[in-house]
Write a protein that holds these residues in place. Sequence first.
Motif, mmCIF file in Angstrom:
data_model
loop_
_atom_site.group_PDB
_atom_site.id
_atom_site.type_symbol
_atom_site.label_atom_id
_atom_site.label_comp_id
_atom_site.label_asym_id
_atom_site.label_seq_id
_atom_site.Cartn_x
_atom_site.Cartn_y
_atom_site.Cartn_z
ATOM 1 N N GLY A 1 -4.958 7.540 12.704
ATOM 2 C CA GLY A 1 -4.126 6.728 11.824
ATOM 3 C C GLY A 1 -4.784 5.408 11.468
ATOM 4 N N SER A 2 -5.426 4.790 12.444
ATOM 5 C CA SER A 2 -6.102 3.513 12.204
ATOM 6 C C SER A 2 -7.252 3.665 11.220
ATOM 7 N N VAL A 3 -8.021 4.748 11.357
ATOM 8 C CA VAL A 3 -9.149 4.998 10.463
ATOM 9 C C VAL A 3 -8.658 5.196 9.032
ATOM 10 N N LEU A 4 -7.596 5.987 8.868
ATOM 11 C CA LEU A 4 -7.061 6.237 7.539
ATOM 12 C C LEU A 4 -6.499 4.954 6.920
ATOM 13 N N LEU A 5 -5.797 4.188 7.731
ATOM 14 C CA LEU A 5 -5.210 2.953 7.215
ATOM 15 C C LEU A 5 -6.299 1.972 6.783
ATOM 16 N N LYS A 6 -7.392 1.937 7.506
ATOM 17 C CA LYS A 6 -8.513 1.072 7.138
ATOM 18 C C LYS A 6 -9.102 1.510 5.791
ATOM 19 N N LYS A 7 -9.265 2.818 5.613
ATOM 20 C CA LYS A 7 -9.769 3.342 4.348
ATOM 21 C C LYS A 7 -8.841 2.960 3.192
ATOM 22 N N VAL A 8 -7.535 3.124 3.427
ATOM 23 C CA VAL A 8 -6.532 2.801 2.408
ATOM 24 C C VAL A 8 -6.635 1.338 1.996
ATOM 25 N N GLU A 9 -6.697 0.448 2.978
ATOM 26 C CA GLU A 9 -6.710 -0.980 2.680
ATOM 27 C C GLU A 9 -8.001 -1.401 1.989
ATOM 28 N N GLU A 10 -9.124 -0.828 2.403
ATOM 29 C CA GLU A 10 -10.393 -1.147 1.754
ATOM 30 C C GLU A 10 -10.365 -0.736 0.290
ATOM 31 N N ARG A 11 -9.838 0.449 0.025
ATOM 32 C CA ARG A 11 -9.775 0.927 -1.356
ATOM 33 C C ARG A 11 -8.766 0.119 -2.171
ATOM 34 N N ALA A 12 -7.642 -0.240 -1.547
ATOM 35 C CA ALA A 12 -6.619 -1.034 -2.239
ATOM 36 C C ALA A 12 -7.188 -2.371 -2.693
ATOM 37 N N LYS A 13 -8.020 -2.974 -1.872
ATOM 38 C CA LYS A 13 -8.625 -4.251 -2.247
ATOM 39 C C LYS A 13 -9.573 -4.087 -3.428
ATOM 40 N N VAL A 14 -10.280 -2.965 -3.480
ATOM 41 C CA VAL A 14 -11.157 -2.695 -4.620
ATOM 42 C C VAL A 14 -10.320 -2.533 -5.888
ATOM 43 N N LEU A 15 -9.219 -1.777 -5.780
ATOM 44 C CA LEU A 15 -8.355 -1.549 -6.937
ATOM 45 C C LEU A 15 -7.680 -2.836 -7.403
ATOM 46 N N ALA A 16 -7.489 -3.770 -6.476
ATOM 47 C CA ALA A 16 -6.790 -5.012 -6.799
ATOM 48 C C ALA A 16 -7.684 -6.044 -7.473
ATOM 49 N N LYS A 17 -8.994 -5.873 -7.397
ATOM 50 C CA LYS A 17 -9.910 -6.857 -7.965
ATOM 51 C C LYS A 17 -9.700 -6.981 -9.468
ATOM 52 N N GLY A 18 -9.653 -8.207 -9.931
ATOM 53 C CA GLY A 18 -9.507 -8.463 -11.354
ATOM 54 C C GLY A 18 -8.094 -8.434 -11.870
ATOM 55 N N LYS A 19 -7.137 -8.083 -11.020
ATOM 56 C CA LYS A 19 -5.735 -8.045 -11.442
ATOM 57 C C LYS A 19 -5.098 -9.420 -11.263
ATOM 58 N N ASP A 20 -4.221 -9.759 -12.167
ATOM 59 C CA ASP A 20 -3.519 -11.038 -12.094
ATOM 60 C C ASP A 20 -2.356 -10.941 -11.116
ATOM 61 N N GLY A 21 -2.064 -12.057 -10.451
ATOM 62 C CA GLY A 21 -0.905 -12.103 -9.552
ATOM 63 C C GLY A 21 -1.216 -11.515 -8.188
ATOM 64 N N GLY A 22 -0.317 -11.759 -7.238
ATOM 65 C CA GLY A 22 -0.493 -11.234 -5.896
ATOM 66 C C GLY A 22 -0.306 -9.728 -5.861
ATOM 67 N N GLN A 23 -1.115 -9.080 -5.049
ATOM 68 C CA GLN A 23 -1.048 -7.636 -4.925
ATOM 69 C C GLN A 23 -0.386 -7.265 -3.600
ATOM 70 N N LYS A 24 0.573 -6.332 -3.660
ATOM 71 C CA LYS A 24 1.303 -5.896 -2.468
ATOM 72 C C LYS A 24 0.993 -4.438 -2.191
ATOM 73 N N LEU A 25 0.811 -4.117 -0.900
ATOM 74 C CA LEU A 25 0.598 -2.743 -0.473
ATOM 75 C C LEU A 25 1.805 -2.314 0.356
ATOM 76 N N MET A 26 2.493 -1.274 -0.101
ATOM 77 C CA MET A 26 3.687 -0.768 0.566
ATOM 78 C C MET A 26 3.340 0.473 1.383
ATOM 79 N N ASN A 27 3.797 0.499 2.629
ATOM 80 C CA ASN A 27 3.527 1.628 3.512
ATOM 81 C C ASN A 27 4.838 2.273 3.929
ATOM 82 N N GLN A 28 4.973 3.571 3.679
ATOM 83 C CA GLN A 28 6.206 4.290 3.990
ATOM 84 C C GLN A 28 6.063 5.033 5.313
ATOM 85 N N ILE A 29 7.017 4.785 6.231
ATOM 86 C CA ILE A 29 6.934 5.329 7.588
ATOM 87 C C ILE A 29 8.301 5.852 8.019
ATOM 88 N N PRO A 30 8.369 7.033 8.632
ATOM 89 C CA PRO A 30 9.646 7.487 9.184
ATOM 90 C C PRO A 30 10.203 6.438 10.142
#
Length: 310
Positions: free
Chosen positions: A96-125
């Motif tokens: 889970g930790s490895v996957l979450l790290k991958k997710v966050e690294e990619r999210a930061k790449v996708l967020a580059k150049g976007k205006d405003g604060g970027q939020k990452l939502m995680n859905q968990i039972p």
Amino acid sequence: MEKEVQKFSIKHPTVEDAQSITDLVSLCDIEEIGEPDITLSDVLDMWNSIQIETDAWIVLSTTNEIIGYGFVEITGANRMDTCVFVHPQYKNQGIGSVLLKKVEERAKVLAKGKDGGQKLMNQIPFTNTAARDLVENRGYRFSRLYERMKIELEGQPIQPLLPEGITLQSFQANYDENTLFSLYDETFRDAWGYTKKDSSTWISQKQGEGYDPSLWIIAWKDSKPVGFLMSRMQDDGLFIDLLGVKSDYRKHGIGKAMLLHIFGLAYQRKQKTILLFVDTDSLTNANRLYQNVGMFPHSQTAIYMKELTI
């Protein structure tokens, strides 16, 4: 006896992995809520709005069994969503930790150049305390609780009593797109998590697996559109994706009428199971509406949020 995994590999999935991923998530669902809450069409529908070659990952055991899955999806101008799943027999091994790290690294790449604060939502039972501890330790904070609601139709649903001047019509492709999007944009503008979206992209994403225009309903007051309901047929039942009524027309029975109408359509097609997700803190008290037509809470999903620092 739990399997012992000393090594595992991670890579991006292909379309051929969709069924195995569905099976994995189903196992996780069974452990958490007692039954599967995903179908193959759900996975393929999700992949209609993400690039799996860059924004999704699978973890493979030494025998090439898929034992982990995660993805990140852009869901608005300032929002991304993610889910991470780990095979019940392979927990507490860092997957889970490895996957979450991958997710966050990619999210930061996708967020580059976007205006405003970027939020990452995680859905968990909600009952998965280990996963909740994991994300809290990575800087996420609890934000919202969603309920999965359900009804099993025991007979022909009652006919909806339409308020005076209200008619219900099925969505007409290549004609009602702008009307439908305008209704969504207006009725969900004050909802938690709302972000401005492009109309053509939104429609295209909604017209994924299970798309059936007869299961998209627009409520009209004379010639004015005042409400809408979007649903689709899945292997496990009819899923209600969105329901909205303009503020000036709420509390007049329009939402209830649309629900009973779609219940009737489902019953005609020999589908007795109706499903949806609802925000427990909905500003419109939507959960009360669903309870009023006989739906009941079945499970809960916790939404955790993290502000991305670029």
